[in-house]
Design an enzyme around this catalytic site. Structure first.
Site, PDB file in Angstrom:
ATOM      1  N   GLU A  26      -6.728   0.002   4.512  1.00 52.84           N
ATOM      2  CA  GLU A  26      -5.913  -0.785   3.585  1.00 52.84           C
ATOM      3  C   GLU A  26      -6.681  -1.377   2.408  1.00 52.84           C
ATOM      4  OE1 GLU A  26      -3.539  -3.677   5.685  1.00 52.84           O
ATOM      5  OE2 GLU A  26      -2.467  -2.145   6.790  1.00 52.84           O
ATOM      6  N   GLU A  36      -1.126   2.724  11.653  1.00 47.37           N
ATOM      7  CA  GLU A  36      -0.683   1.425  12.181  1.00 47.37           C
ATOM      8  C   GLU A  36       0.824   1.319  12.032  1.00 47.37           C
ATOM      9  OE1 GLU A  36      -2.536  -2.128  10.579  1.00 47.37           O
ATOM     10  OE2 GLU A  36      -4.516  -1.193  10.652  1.00 47.37           O
TER      11      GLU A  36
HETATM   12  C1  PNW Z   1      -2.803  -4.920   8.542  1.00 48.48           C
HETATM   13  N1  PNW Z   1       0.631  -8.203   4.156  1.00 48.48           N
HETATM   14  O1  PNW Z   1      -2.983  -6.067   7.764  1.00 48.48           O
HETATM   15  C2  PNW Z   1      -4.196  -4.686   9.070  1.00 48.48           C
HETATM   16  O2  PNW Z   1      -4.704  -3.399   8.896  1.00 48.48           O
HETATM   17  C3  PNW Z   1      -4.399  -5.194  10.451  1.00 48.48           C
HETATM   18  O3  PNW Z   1      -5.756  -5.543  10.577  1.00 48.48           O
HETATM   19  C4  PNW Z   1      -3.455  -6.346  10.739  1.00 48.48           C
HETATM   20  O4  PNW Z   1      -3.732  -6.965  11.948  1.00 48.48           O
HETATM   21  C5  PNW Z   1      -2.048  -5.776  10.703  1.00 48.48           C
HETATM   22  O5  PNW Z   1      -1.794  -5.139   9.465  1.00 48.48           O
HETATM   23  C6  PNW Z   1      -0.954  -6.807  10.950  1.00 48.48           C
HETATM   24  O6  PNW Z   1      -0.933  -7.751   9.932  1.00 48.48           O
HETATM   25  C7  PNW Z   1      -2.030  -6.558   6.898  1.00 48.48           C
HETATM   26  O7  PNW Z   1       0.550  -9.406   3.887  1.00 48.48           O
HETATM   27  C8  PNW Z   1      -2.154  -7.887   6.522  1.00 48.48           C
HETATM   28  O8  PNW Z   1       1.487  -7.451   3.636  1.00 48.48           O
HETATM   29  C9  PNW Z   1      -1.273  -8.425   5.606  1.00 48.48           C
HETATM   30  C10 PNW Z   1      -0.259  -7.644   5.084  1.00 48.48           C
HETATM   31  C11 PNW Z   1      -0.135  -6.312   5.483  1.00 48.48           C
HETATM   32  C12 PNW Z   1      -1.022  -5.783   6.393  1.00 48.48           C
END
Ligand code: PNW
EC number: 3.2.1.21
Length: 450
Positions: free
Chosen positions: A164, A354
């Protein structure tokens, strides 16, 4: 019932800082997430990843859980500061040994190792030299990829260079709510974006020298829904779609930045950022595209309050996770079909790297409905002609959910963070049936090229 083609992998995902703990063991150096989490006010309740799931010590029993699940793949990430405590120089062998044992432990249990090289835990020493604003960080990443490739390249079955980059850029460098906690001025944006992409490309080159396994990067994608029909709404939605869905994908798949990238350059001369040959490095062929999908984005004209060129509006009329994220399984189909239309023949096979939801209960019908809905949407995308090779749910177990600390629980397995007791949720048993009903799996490639 769900039916997937032979060879399709069902698995689970995790990330180093979110589960490992043992932050000062075996020579590991500090990462930007150690620094950030230990800065008061940054993470809910002041929580840190110091112990997390203590996976560094409990990896064997955690692998037993993955085996019990019948998963065909396990996506984990390598902590760069365990391999190079300051982000350069020779590898710490104890650091590599940990992942070496992990990979062997997976293979011994019949699980394909899927290794991510960067899930946000940049060595702090590199941040002190500018982090992703500094082109050298991309060079260092290429060297780090070489070290990991050398050691694990004969056994890893799928590589993810970066996790990401868009979220790392937007939350870490624009909004400052993730490490390194920066709110860069707009003229700093293109450097961070480009150096992340360059790092991906250099890692692809390095991994190729040691591994025949497919390589990808894992982006967070979100289909963009229009909140209104004024020109300002449309402009905002187009911009948002560009930054989240195409900025970190077009250069890789098409060898060029998307239209609209100029808006991000903020007066910076593009030649000061993109050097000759960079886009060739970035656009080397990859054999898969990693997709992390959680929800769509409803976008309208900017409100003006936060200075962003768009407004993210709440999506009503759908169930909401404990995190407040809307549950829209069909968004996954919409996204993948849109990718097929945009990239056509240049779209490599998809891996869902994911997909999951935050829900606290051990009796978690909510998570079962979430995953089964998303698998149905995935099948609909496949029926529409999108080639998909695997699905990894986020996450194996509850873990350190970044700025939310331990407050959001994404696991198939509940973790009591006082005692480290793992308790399988109902969704674990349900997902086991999905994993074990998968058709027999022909081998993925993973031998060294010599
Ligand atoms: C992803 N947003 O993070 C990550 O790859 C993981 O490490 C994380 O635990 C998982 O999604 C769940 O959150 C994100 O704010 C963090 O849109 C924030 C966002 C999206 C993905």
């Amino acid at each position: 019932m769900l039916e997937f083609p032979p060879g399709f992998r069902f698995g689970v995902s995790t990330a180093s800082y979110q589960i490992e703990g043992a932050v000062a063991e075996d020579g590991r150096g500090p990462s930007i997430w150690d620094t950030f989490a230990h800065t008061p006010g940054k993470v809910a309740r002041g929580e840190t990843g110091d112990v997390a799931c203590d996976h560094y010590h409990r990896w064997e029993s955690d692998l037993d859980l993955i085996a019990e699940l019948g998963a065909g793949a396990y996506r984990f990430s390598v902590a760069w500061p365990r391999i190079q405590p300051t982000g350069d120089g020779p590898a710490v062998s104890a650091g590599l040994d940990f992942y070496d044992r992990l990979v062997d432990g997976l293979l011994a249990r019949g699980i394909d190792p899927v290794a991510t090289l960067f899930h946000w835990d940049l060595p702090q020493a590199l941040q002190d030299q500018g982090g992703w604003s500094n082109r050298d960080t991309a060079m260092r990443f290429g060297e780090y990829a070489e070290l990991v490739g050398e050691r694990l390249g004969d056994r890893v079955k799928l590589w993810c260079t970066l996790n990401e980059p868009y979220i790392h850029f937007a939350l870490g460098h624009v909004q400052g709510i993730h490490a390194p906690g920066q709110t860069l001025p707009p003229e700093g944006y293109p450097f961070v974006v480009h150096h992340l992409l360059l790092a991906h490309g250099l890692a692809v080159s390095a991994l190729r020298r040691h591994s025949r396994a497919p390589i990808t990067l894992a982006n967070n994608y979100s289909p963009v829904w229009l909140a209104g029909d004024t020109d300002a709404d449309r402009g905002a939605a187009l911009f948002y779609d560009m930054v989240q869905n195409h900025l970190f994908t077009d250069p890789v798949l098409l060898g060029a930045y998307p239209a609209g990238f100029e808006a991000l350059l903020a007066g910076v001369d593009v030649d000061a950022v993109v050097m000759e040959g960079d886009l060739d490095v970035i656009s080397q062929p990859i054999e898969a595209l990693g997709v992390n999908y959680y929800n769509p984005s409803l976008i309208g004209a900017p409100s003006g309050e936060d200075g962003l060129p768009f407004a993210r509006l709440p999506i009503e009329g759908y169930p909401q996770s404990a995190f407040g994220w809307p549950v829209v399984p069909d968004g996954l189909r919409e996204l993948l079909v849109g990718f097929k239309e945009r990239y056509g023949e240049k779209l490599p096979p998809i891996w869902i790297t994911e997909s999951g939801t935050s829900w606290p209960d051990v009796d978690d019908q909510f998570r079962i409905d979430y995953i089964s809905g998303h698998l149905e949407a995935l099948q609909a995308a496949m029926r529409a002609g999108v080639e998909v090779h695997g699905y990894c749910t986020w996450s194996l177990m509850d873990n350190f959910e970044w700025a939310e600390g331990y407050g959001q629980r994404f696991g198939l397995v509940h973790v009591d963070f006082e005692t480290q007791v793992r308790t399988k949720r109902r969704s674990f048993d349900w997902y086991r049936q999905v994993c074990t009903s998968a058709a027999p799996r022909p081998d993925l490639q993973g031998e060294p090229t010599g």
